[in-house]
Enzyme design. Structure first.
Site, PDB file in Angstrom:
ATOM      1  N   LYS A  94       0.798  -1.229   0.000  1.00 42.05           N
ATOM      2  CA  LYS A  94       0.000   0.000   0.000  1.00 42.05           C
ATOM      3  C   LYS A  94       0.834   1.285   0.000  1.00 42.05           C
ATOM      4  CE  LYS A  94      -4.221  -1.822   0.263  1.00 42.05           C
ATOM      5  NZ  LYS A  94      -5.243  -1.630  -0.771  1.00 42.05           N
ATOM      6  N   GLU A 116     -10.328   5.475   3.346  1.00 40.33           N
ATOM      7  CA  GLU A 116     -10.940   4.319   3.983  1.00 40.33           C
ATOM      8  C   GLU A 116      -9.870   3.251   4.151  1.00 40.33           C
ATOM      9  OE1 GLU A 116      -9.919   2.705   0.347  1.00 40.33           O
ATOM     10  OE2 GLU A 116     -10.808   4.687   0.681  1.00 40.33           O
ATOM     11  N   SER A 384       1.427  -9.721  -0.726  1.00 41.58           N
ATOM     12  CA  SER A 384       1.149  -8.283  -0.703  1.00 41.58           C
ATOM     13  C   SER A 384       1.322  -7.641   0.669  1.00 41.58           C
ATOM     14  CB  SER A 384      -0.276  -8.025  -1.202  1.00 41.58           C
ATOM     15  OG  SER A 384      -1.207  -8.797  -0.462  1.00 41.58           O
TER      16      SER A 384
END
Length: 405
Positions: A94, A116, A384
């Site tokens: 991210k 969010e 991830s």
């Protein structure tokens, strides 16, 4: 850059019939401004150099590719490699787009970022980027996920973010998006909404994909070092909204010999409310400002969804994923809760890597796929994120296996 990426999306943000921008009039001007500024900034040498600097000297990029020898031997088929986004600073992929989005926010003169988060990885990454660049940070998170992902909530608070609980509906990711959009509408002149995946109105599906494409381009170069210049035969990544998967897929879309598998969460069953397998069971529809494939209830509204992985329980999917599946370029894999937990423990105990539950879905599917392939074939899995956030929840609900496998 590959031809596909140059030509998709079109100028209105469409990937085929998917994408676009379906937003209230009050947001049309702010989103048009974001689009215009991003188009200018993405080719700006100063921006590119700043992003290169933070990726190398702050994020710790490039993240490596690891050969999962023990997992490969256990499965007994294709060779399994892991792209280690769990080693990216803050513990997930991210931060790749968050650092870039906050640079864009600073460039546009904004003092605050709003977002969010589901599992909390995007929230932690945005709070990290906001701290680094000196901006305020407001994170909306479902009440259920706040309890489930407590370690990430604490991390966000330590980093200086303000946490806003989403208390309506199922109190998970969709509701967090609803809450964040509502808050942003009242602050659009002073803040930027940093969407956490390849979803939302144009330009975010394109912009987040572009920022995440570093994963794919690094992987292409690194994999060639492992396999004498070859490309992977198969690439596997989990899909909720789909940022990590679009990131690793991006560099290989034009390489038709590479199979691209987006792995969806099958949860506890195939009934509505038991899974989040949007591409498998969904139909076309508009949600959260974009047209894509979505899970609908009998009234045509977004259906209730579920996954053991809080970051992938979303009733829609990025429009580019819908398009790539529609044209037959990508394939859909499925992994249920039980398989994901099994993969969580297998990767931990065989390779010493504790994955996020979201990533464990990709690992679980890759394990099944490997067993169907010969030993000369290869699979590259995007890990991830790391599983620090999930360990309390997993061990409380799924006891640690007694011994290695």
């Amino acid at each position: 850059m590959a031809d596909y990426l140059k030509n998709h999306p079109d100028e209105k943000g469409y990937f085929g019939r998917f994408g676009g921008s379906f937003i209230p009039p009050v947001l049309e001007e702010p989103f048009a401004r974001i689009t215009k500024e991003y188009e200018k900034l993405k080719n700006n040498p100063q921006f590119i150099e700043e992003l290169k600097y933070v990726r190398k000297h702050y994020q710790g990029r490039p993240t490596p590719i690891s050969y999962a020898k023990n997992l490969t031997n256990f499965c007994g088929g294709a060779k399994i490699y892991l792209k280690r986004e769990d080693l990216n600073h803050s513990g997930a992929h991210k931060l790749n787009h968050c650092m870039a989005e906050v640079i864009l926010a600073k460039h546009m003169g904004f003092k605050k970022v709003i977002a969010e988060t589901g599992a909390g990885q995007h929230g932690v990454a945005l709070a990290t980027a906001a701290a680094y660049f000196g901006l305020e940070c407001e994170i909306h998170m479902g009440e259920v996920d706040i309890k489930k992902e407590h370690p990430n909530v604490v991390r966000m608070k330590i980093l200086g973010a303000k946490i806003i609980p989403a208390t309506h509906g199922l109190k998970t990711l969709k509701e967090a998006v609803d809450s964040a959009f509502e808050s942003y509408i009242g602050q659009a002149d002073t803040s930027i909404y940093c969407i956490g995946s390849v979803v939302g109105p144009h330009p975010f599906p394109m912009m987040v994909r572009d920022f995440q494409s570093i994963v794919g381009f690094e992987s292409k170069e690194q994999f060639a070092e492992h396999e004498n210049g070859a490309l992977p035969d198969n690439i596997v990544a989990c899909v909720g909204g789909g940022s990590n998967s679009m990131g690793i897929f991006s560099a290989f879309i034009d390489d038709k010999q590479v199979n691209l598998y987006g792995v969806e969460p099958m949860g506890k069953g195939d009934k509505i409310g038991e899974h989040s397998a949007t591409l498998t069971y969904g139909e076309e529809g508009v949600m959260h400002g974009f047209n894509s494939i979505m899970l609908k209830d009998k009234k045509g509204e977004p259906a209730p969804v579920y996954s053991i992985g809080s970051g992938i329980d979303y009733p829609s999917v990025g429009p580019e994923h819908a398009y790539l599946k529609d044209i037959g370029r990508t394939k859909v894999g499925l992994c249920d809760d039980k398989e994901a937990v099994d993969a969580f423990y297998k990767l931990s105990q065989l390779e010493g890597i504790i994955p996020a539950l979201e990533s464990a879905h990709a690992v679980g599917f890759a394990m099944k796929l490997a067993k169907t392939l010969s030993k000369d074939k290869t699979i590259l899995v995007n890990v991830s994120g790391r599983g620090d956030k999930d360990i309390d929840f997993v061990v409380e609900n799924h006891p640690i296996p007694n011994a290695k496998f």
